[in-house]
Scaffold this active site. Structure first.
Site, short mmCIF file in Angstrom:
data_model
loop_
_atom_site.label_atom_id
_atom_site.label_comp_id
_atom_site.label_asym_id
_atom_site.label_seq_id
_atom_site.Cartn_x
_atom_site.Cartn_y
_atom_site.Cartn_z
N ASP A 87 0.84 -1.24 0.05
CA ASP A 87 0.01 0.06 -0.07
C ASP A 87 0.94 1.10 0.09
OD1 ASP A 87 -2.26 1.35 0.14
OD2 ASP A 87 -2.59 1.39 2.39
N ASP A 110 -3.81 -1.27 5.04
CA ASP A 110 -3.99 -0.64 6.57
C ASP A 110 -5.87 -0.58 6.70
OD1 ASP A 110 -4.46 1.36 4.93
OD2 ASP A 110 -3.09 2.53 6.21
N ASP A 155 -8.30 -3.68 2.02
CA ASP A 155 -7.27 -4.26 1.94
C ASP A 155 -7.36 -5.82 2.53
OD1 ASP A 155 -5.85 -2.35 0.92
OD2 ASP A 155 -5.33 -1.38 2.89
#
Length: 905
Positions: free
Chosen positions: A336, A646, A650
């Site tokens: 990410d 996070d 996800d």
């Protein structure tokens, strides 16, 4: 038929409809809402607004599944055999190992259900709903399609809503989409192909209202919401075996077959030779006990646990033991962007004024850094009037607040406004002093339609007032008639220059805001009608969420280690490209990979999709479904994939990945529960450290297996040869158990403390298809097994030929096994380098283990109670000389083999 129409709504693209069409489709009233009776009817038909509970099959079935493994079968057989032999202590030890492994597996499977529970809890809240024209508070699980829901700042959105009325509504959707800043909402009808992250006329369950208010019509509840779709993806994501468990399963199957075949062959040979079936069966038991690596599961668990402890010191918490090893086998890291590769703190990096350009040092919300001119020297607001008024506008036309907590600076408010507060301080303006010198009287709040915020301030020490404005470059520039010079003079606006500067800054992936002022005495009135044409442009402030300091070096280290790093984010492509370029995830000329957006992925033909995913390194504006598909595609191409994240969006990818990595500080509970590892510092550099640690763990496990298997195979061969020749057994089952259990604990487990070898991050990752034991290592195992067989058999026969009793000869053979294992242990500290080059001081636990094993061998050899239990007998000093001679010879042969095969390993 109202039911059919409402049912159809769950499949319609409500963002692509007008509010009136949504009202008609759901048969509701945008003013009065549903009637209480209709709401009850729909609740009965569509159910409560809850995510469905996971069907785990029950705790008993989950517990039974933990014993469904070939190695576990072998261990259970070992426990039963040792029980038959009345070696109850050994039987209980082996049974305990089986039980511990079952408990660990049970906990691992429970993790998935915990992740789904966290998702379900996200939609349990109170909601304000309009029914029968009356606003009331109800539990969010009572909401139904067609309900009119009211939102205000601070509310958690309880369902998916199509907005019908709003006032300055802004929603934090980072947990769902990865968007780094709150999203301004409006009621505009959008194309049906608009991705979730860009649907400004919708708000989704689980997101948070940060500013303004709004009213929306419920278009989806429970499992039909976007959050529900993620819930399904998490539940459907396959819990993959790790590289270690796959390889151990393969080794276990081979061992099972070898043990059964060898045991059957041994019994058959003994019976055909006319030997007593009971004696032969005893020998077969000895063979089976010898061939079973009882210490392997314990060694795996302890080695992984030591790796977990080491990782905890490097700011990573391992939630599942095999995860640490999986990182060592990782070939692709899908990271990410926000908060992992970046600091998740917007920072002004450049300021443009009509006559100058400035760079800004420092990052994050900590007020450290400088504003620097073109010559690199520090400047303050006093040196340039345009800079001063730009900084002042950013600090005063601002609703954010910064505060320090335990040495960390935290923001309350919008991240872009926080960045403007910080840069004002770097330029010499104290935001609190600015608020005191220019107290605010009125505010025109930001909205997506206006695209600017304006504030009216008194100027202390005078009767005049000043207007400060910040907003999008195009909108603010259109409201200006002049621009401010460095000396404070006003000049005609050069809008083309301002727009060109904004375009250049945006091309660097920066978010650009313009600032303007209406100086005292230059205009009257404060409303949207009087501001246009009365403002003076002061400058542009360009900001971004900066890369973490150690992220670039960590990415380079991963590339050196042969690991591909891919960025997957819900943010815009320009921002993602800029950050990826700075971190060398993507090089400036795009020689390394390319950038693909969610729309690009959707447009790719199925046959081209895998190759495109392999080549690309940056994926921007992707949905949770697309992220999951990316991970699955990489796994299908043979990669071991680590995924960081996070947000709620996800969770499916974290669950599907070979190893999911969540963030402790900014991560949602859903992400943490779905992950295998949690980073306490949210830093990508910690992942690189984990990869290094994981490779060390895999090395140590391989070293233990290469060390222990020759013993098991050698013991089995000694028994097999004895049966084949019709000779006396050189080792009894109890003696074999002594060798296996004591050496595994006192010698083999010391390899778990072996430090990482030099250059571990300069070699490519292990090929996932590569077996745990390479051909060269198999040859070494067979070589050492042959040395053990030859040495033990020779000494057993030699001692008997010299008149020694069977007990003394067996004691000599037993000690041959232990001494050869001890010498071989030092060789196994490195599978390629010489034992002398490794040195002794780097792992002092090896020496401790050798000393304790020596004490044990003296005890079993010379203590009468031990002699009685294990059928051993004292031996003379010259026997020890022959035992050590066998050990030294075996060590020399292994050293020669290692030197000859160094290039193969």
């Amino acid at each position: 038929m109202p039911d059919e129409r409402v049912e159809a709504s769950g499949r319609d693209a409500h963002h692509g409809m007008s509010a009136h069409e949504v009202v008609l489709l759901l048969e509701t009233d945008p003013q009065r809402g549903l009637s209480a009776a209709e709401a009850r009817r729909r609740l009965g038909r569509y159910g409560r607004n809850l995510l469905p509970a996971a069907g785990g099959g029950g705790w008993l079935r989950r517990a039974v599944r933990q014993f469904h493994h070939p190695l576990i079968y072998v261990l259970i057989a070992a426990a039963l055999i040792t029980a038959v032999l009345r070696e109850y202590v050994d039987s209980l030890v082996i049974a305990g190992v089986v039980l511990i492994n079952a408990v660990i597996g049970y906990v691992q499977e429970s993790r998935a259900e915990a992740a789904l529970d966290s998702l379900r809890s996200m939609v349990r809240t109170e909601a304000r709903v309009v029914r029968d024209a009356q606003e009331r508070r109800i539990s969010s699980d009572q909401l139904v399609p067609g309900d009119l829901v009211v939102l205000e700042a601070g509310d958690k959105v309880p369902v998916d809503l199509r907005l019908v009325r709003l006032a300055e509504l802004r929603v934090d959707e980072s947990a769902l989409t990865g968007e780094s800043v709150p999203v301004a909402k409006d009621e505009t009808e959008l194309p049906e192909v608009t991705p979730v992250a860009d649907r400004r006329n919708m708000v989704y369950s689980g997101t948070l209202v940060t500013a303004g208010s709004g009213t929306g019509i419920t278009v989806a509840t429970g499992a039909e919401t976007e959050l529900g779709q993620i819930h399904r993806l998490v539940g459907a994501a396959e819990q993959l075996a790790t590289p270690l468990t796959r390889k151990l399963a393969r080794v276990s199957k081979v061992l099972t077959v070898v043990i059964l075949v060898l045991a059957g062959l041994t019994f058959g040979v003994g019976v055909l030779r006319g030997q007593d079936p009971v004696d032969t069966f005893t020998a077969v038991i000895a063979l089976a006990v010898g061939a079973i690596p009882e210490g392997l599961p314990a060694a795996v668990t302890i080695t992984l646990a030591i790796g977990v402890t080491r990782m905890a010191r490097r700011r990573a918490v391992i939630r599942r033991l095999p995860a640490i090893e999986t990182l060592g086998s990782t070939t692709v890291i899908c990271s990410d962007k926000t908060g992992t590769l970046t600091e998740n703190q917007m920072t002004v990096r450049a300021i443009w004024t009509p006559e100058a350009e400035f760079t800004v040092t420092g990052s994050g919300y900590r007020p450290e850094g400088e504003v620097r001119g073109s010559d690199g020297s520090a400047v303050t607001e006093a040196s340039d009037e345009a800079l001063r008024w730009s900084l002042l506008a950013g600090a005063a036309c601002n609703d954010a607040r910064l505060h320090e907590e335990d040495g960390t600076w935290a923001l309350a408010g919008d991240p872009t406004e926080g960045a403007m507060l910080v840069v004002a301080g770097k330029g010499g303006l104290d935001p609190e002093a600015v608020r005191h010198a220019y107290p605010r009287r009125e505010t025109i709040t930001f909205s997506s339609e206006r695209q600017y915020m304006a504030t009216l301030h008194d100027e202390r020490g005078s009767d005049a007032n000043v207007v400060l404005v910040k907003g999008s470059v195009e909108r603010v520039a259109s409201m200006c008639r002049a621009q401010l010079g460095a000396d404070g003079s006003s000049r005609p606006l050069d809008s083309e220059a301002a727009l060109a500067a904004a375009h250049e800054l945006a091309g660097r992936g920066l978010r650009v805001l313009a600032t303007a002022v209406r100086p005292a005495g230059t205009g009257d009135g404060f409303d949207e009608r009087t501001l246009p044409g009365s403002l003076t442009l002061t400058g542009l402030q360009a900001m971004l969420d900066p890369p973490r300091g150690a992220a670039a070096s960590a990415v380079r280290a991963c590339h050196t280690a042969g690991i591909d790093v891919k960025m997957i984010t819900g943010d815009h492509a320009a921002t993602a490209t800029a950050i990826a370029t700075q971190l060398a995830v993507l090089d400036g000329d795009h020689h390394r990979g390319r950038v693909l957006t969610g729309r690009d992925l959707d447009a790719l033909p199925a046959e081209r999709f895998p190759e495109a995913v392999e080549r690309a390194t940056v994926f921007a504006r992707v949905s949770p479904e697309q992220k999951l598909r990316l991970i699955e595609t990489l796994q299908q191409r043979g990669h071991v994939v680590a995924v960081t994240g996070d947000g709620v969006n996800d969770a499916p990818a974290l669950r599907q990945a070979d190893i999911g990595v969540a963030m402790a500080r900014t991560g949602t509970e859903v992400a943490k529960e779905a992950a295998d590892m949690v980073l306490t510092d949210d830093d990508f550099a910690t992942i690189e450290a984990a990869v290094e640690e994981g490779r060390g763990v895999f090395d140590n496990l391989t070293k233990f297996i290469v060390w222990t298997l020759p013993t098991n195979l050698g013991e089995g061969l000694v028994v097999f040869v004895a049966i084949l020749l019709g000779a006396t057994l050189p080792l009894l089952p109890t003696q074999i158990l002594w060798i296996n259990m004591t050496t595994a604990v006192l010698l083999g487990l010391m390899l778990a403390f072996e430090p990482k070898e030099a250059g571990i991050m300069h070699r490519p990752p292990r090929d996932p298809a590569r077996p745990l034991l390479t051909g060269a290592l198999v040859v070494r195992i067979l070589l050492v097994s042959a040395l053990l067989l030859g040495g033990a058999w020779w000494l057993f026969q030699w001692e008997q030929s010299r008149g020694a009793g069977v007990a003394e000869a067996r004691t000599a053979a037993l000690n041959v096994f232990v001494v050869v294992e001890t010498v071989y242990l030092f060789s196994c500290r490195s599978l390629s380098r010489s034992a002398w080059r490794v040195g002794l001081s780097s792992n002092r636990w090896i020496l401790v283990g050798v000393v304790l094993q020596a004490v044990g061998q003296l005890a079993i050899t010379y203590l009468p109670p031990m002699n009685a239990i294990f059928d051993t007998a004292p031996i003379d000093g010259d026997v020890w000389l022959r035992i050590f001679a066998v050990g030294i010879a075996a060590g020399a042969v292994v050293a020669l083999d290692k030197r000859l095969r160094r290039r193969v390993l």
